[in-house]
Design an enzyme around this catalytic site. Sequence first.
Site, mmCIF file in Angstrom:
data_model
loop_
_atom_site.group_PDB
_atom_site.id
_atom_site.type_symbol
_atom_site.label_atom_id
_atom_site.label_comp_id
_atom_site.label_asym_id
_atom_site.label_seq_id
_atom_site.Cartn_x
_atom_site.Cartn_y
_atom_site.Cartn_z
ATOM 1 N NE ARG A 199 -3.810 -2.210 0.307
ATOM 2 C CZ ARG A 199 -3.526 -3.447 -0.129
ATOM 3 N NH1 ARG A 199 -2.437 -3.677 -0.840
ATOM 4 N NH2 ARG A 199 -4.349 -4.439 0.086
ATOM 5 C CB SER B 251 -8.906 -2.381 4.464
ATOM 6 O OG SER B 251 -9.340 -3.541 3.804
ATOM 7 C CD GLU C 100 -5.588 0.017 2.681
ATOM 8 O OE1 GLU C 100 -5.502 -1.022 3.364
ATOM 9 O OE2 GLU C 100 -6.132 0.050 1.565
HETATM 10 C C1 LIG Z 1 -15.640 -0.916 -0.374
HETATM 11 C C2 LIG Z 1 -14.167 -0.689 -0.599
HETATM 12 C C3 LIG Z 1 -13.310 -1.763 -0.775
HETATM 13 C C4 LIG Z 1 -11.938 -1.563 -0.976
HETATM 14 N N1 LIG Z 1 -11.129 -2.649 -1.159
HETATM 15 C C5 LIG Z 1 -9.806 -2.481 -1.389
HETATM 16 C C6 LIG Z 1 -8.944 -3.597 -1.621
HETATM 17 O O1 LIG Z 1 -9.369 -4.749 -1.647
HETATM 18 N N2 LIG Z 1 -7.629 -3.343 -1.835
HETATM 19 C C7 LIG Z 1 -7.120 -2.095 -1.846
HETATM 20 O O2 LIG Z 1 -5.910 -1.941 -2.051
HETATM 21 N N3 LIG Z 1 -7.900 -1.011 -1.638
HETATM 22 C C8 LIG Z 1 -9.227 -1.179 -1.403
HETATM 23 N N4 LIG Z 1 -10.029 -0.095 -1.165
HETATM 24 C C9 LIG Z 1 -9.443 1.245 -1.137
HETATM 25 C C10 LIG Z 1 -9.527 1.974 -2.480
HETATM 26 O O3 LIG Z 1 -10.380 1.310 -3.367
HETATM 27 C C11 LIG Z 1 -8.150 2.122 -3.114
HETATM 28 O O4 LIG Z 1 -7.245 2.758 -2.245
HETATM 29 C C12 LIG Z 1 -8.215 2.886 -4.439
HETATM 30 O O5 LIG Z 1 -6.983 2.825 -5.104
HETATM 31 C C13 LIG Z 1 -8.581 4.340 -4.232
HETATM 32 O O6 LIG Z 1 -8.855 4.864 -5.502
HETATM 33 P P1 LIG Z 1 -9.488 6.293 -5.699
HETATM 34 O O7 LIG Z 1 -9.445 6.595 -7.136
HETATM 35 O O8 LIG Z 1 -10.828 6.333 -5.052
HETATM 36 O O9 LIG Z 1 -8.457 7.210 -4.929
HETATM 37 P P2 LIG Z 1 -8.695 8.322 -3.830
HETATM 38 O O10 LIG Z 1 -9.279 7.695 -2.609
HETATM 39 O O11 LIG Z 1 -9.414 9.465 -4.408
HETATM 40 O O12 LIG Z 1 -7.192 8.754 -3.538
HETATM 41 C C14 LIG Z 1 -6.287 7.854 -2.951
HETATM 42 C C15 LIG Z 1 -4.889 8.450 -3.013
HETATM 43 O O13 LIG Z 1 -4.467 8.496 -4.359
HETATM 44 C C16 LIG Z 1 -4.167 9.847 -4.753
HETATM 45 N N5 LIG Z 1 -4.617 9.971 -6.141
HETATM 46 C C17 LIG Z 1 -5.818 9.582 -6.651
HETATM 47 N N6 LIG Z 1 -5.830 9.769 -7.976
HETATM 48 C C18 LIG Z 1 -4.626 10.287 -8.319
HETATM 49 C C19 LIG Z 1 -4.017 10.702 -9.537
HETATM 50 N N7 LIG Z 1 -4.646 10.605 -10.722
HETATM 51 N N8 LIG Z 1 -2.753 11.191 -9.495
HETATM 52 C C20 LIG Z 1 -2.086 11.277 -8.329
HETATM 53 N N9 LIG Z 1 -2.592 10.939 -7.146
HETATM 54 C C21 LIG Z 1 -3.856 10.426 -7.134
HETATM 55 C C22 LIG Z 1 -4.898 10.719 -3.771
HETATM 56 O O14 LIG Z 1 -4.231 11.956 -3.621
HETATM 57 C C23 LIG Z 1 -4.815 9.880 -2.514
HETATM 58 O O15 LIG Z 1 -3.546 10.043 -1.916
HETATM 59 C C24 LIG Z 1 -11.410 -0.270 -0.982
HETATM 60 C C25 LIG Z 1 -12.279 0.842 -0.824
HETATM 61 C C26 LIG Z 1 -13.646 0.637 -0.644
HETATM 62 C C27 LIG Z 1 -14.562 1.813 -0.477
#
Ligand SMILES: Cc1cc2nc3c(=O)[nH]c(=O)nc-3n(C[C@H](O)[C@H](O)[C@H](O)COP(=O)(O)OP(=O)(O)OC[C@H]3O[C@@H](n4cnc5c(N)ncnc54)[C@H](O)[C@@H]3O)c2cc1C
Length: 322
Positions: A155, A222, A318
């Site tokens: 992560r 998580s 996380e």
């Molecule tokens: C129901 C649920 C289940 C999940 N299961 C998992 C799992 O099994 N495994 C797992 O690893 N994660 C899981 N997650 C967490 C999440 O899905 C991941 O962390 C995912 O990568 C977040 O993506 P996001 O686009 O929503 O990013 P955001 O939450 O919007 O941002 C996350 C981080 O990435 C940065 N960021 C986002 N986009 C960019 C970009 N284009 N350029 C630079 N920085 C950027 C943001 O600044 C922030 O630091 C889960 C979340 C939920 C709600």
Amino acid sequence: MKTFADISLKPYNTFGIDSKVRRLIVFEPGDDIPPLEGNVLLLGGGSNVVFTKDYDGTVITLSHSSNQAIILSGNLVTAWGGMVMDDLVQWTLDNGLYGLENLSAIPGTVGASAVQNVGAYGAEAKDFIESVEAYDLQEHRMYTFSNADCHFAYRHSLFKEHPGRYLILRVTYRLCNEFLPNLSYKALENLPHSTAQQLRNAITDLRWSKLPRPEEHGSAGSFFKNPLVDEGTYTRIKAQYTDMPDAHKTNDEYKLSAGWLIDRAGWKGKTMGRAGVWPNNALVLYNTGACTGNEVVALAQAIVADVQTKFGITLEPEAIII
Ligand SMILES: Cc1cc2nc3c(=O)[nH]c(=O)nc-3n(C[C@H](O)[C@H](O)[C@H](O)COP(=O)(O)OP(=O)(O)OC[C@H]3O[C@@H](n4cnc5c(N)ncnc54)[C@H](O)[C@@H]3O)c2cc1C
């Protein structure tokens, strides 16, 4: 490029927290990135963030275009950073490219898959990422990072070391032309896997049996990382709690189950204010309805303190607290 002033971020985070931002900019593929003054927050689908206050600055996000992936050559695929990651997984299978199926149904975008090095069911994004193209908001130029440049770990990535600096516009994944199912994770052993699509569907169903669906209950998945401990700590806890699941060992570190520690400490299904611990999975904190980010953080702090007292382990979030 679209700009919005003083708007609620509620539709932009899966916890459904109603914080406001002074300015929101949504970029489309091909847009020029203008110089940006003041605080900048990069946001994908908002599925790993908790807003505890209004954001006094600019939030930048990329449009969630669903059809923005291309095959560069044989097994190299490049996708727009704002593309929904799960749409990309489906797109790769539809195009006869395999590997990402174990990452099915992880919410969020392609860009964040590299930031977070997302992982599930025995696979991590780093296993497939070939390179990442990002716009450096400090030096105002594009960079292409190789997999090794990205400092991937559990992560973790280079992009987490420089929050708000690199806007990831495209990620290239190296996939496989042949479906070789990765069933290394125990829970997958008995899942149907004659085709990649079958495995993807089964993993998707398995995930949603354990996690709150964002459209029904807000969460960030998580909430805590699984703690990495040394052998002495692992042996000490295992001797005291013989029911603790065996740790996953990598190099000299033992990865414990944070969900088990929280459950064993008695938190599963508990609520505090309007924040709760998901009844089917103690690792997930959720919004029981109109919850604030501070309520989530208060619950998280209470869990951290309790797990620390009972097991001598410090849990780290996380989710990103803003
Ligand atoms: C129901 C649920 C289940 C999940 N299961 C998992 C799992 O099994 N495994 C797992 O690893 N994660 C899981 N997650 C967490 C999440 O899905 C991941 O962390 C995912 O990568 C977040 O993506 P996001 O686009 O929503 O990013 P955001 O939450 O919007 O941002 C996350 C981080 O990435 C940065 N960021 C986002 N986009 C960019 C970009 N284009 N350029 C630079 N920085 C950027 C943001 O600044 C922030 O630091 C889960 C979340 C939920 C709600």
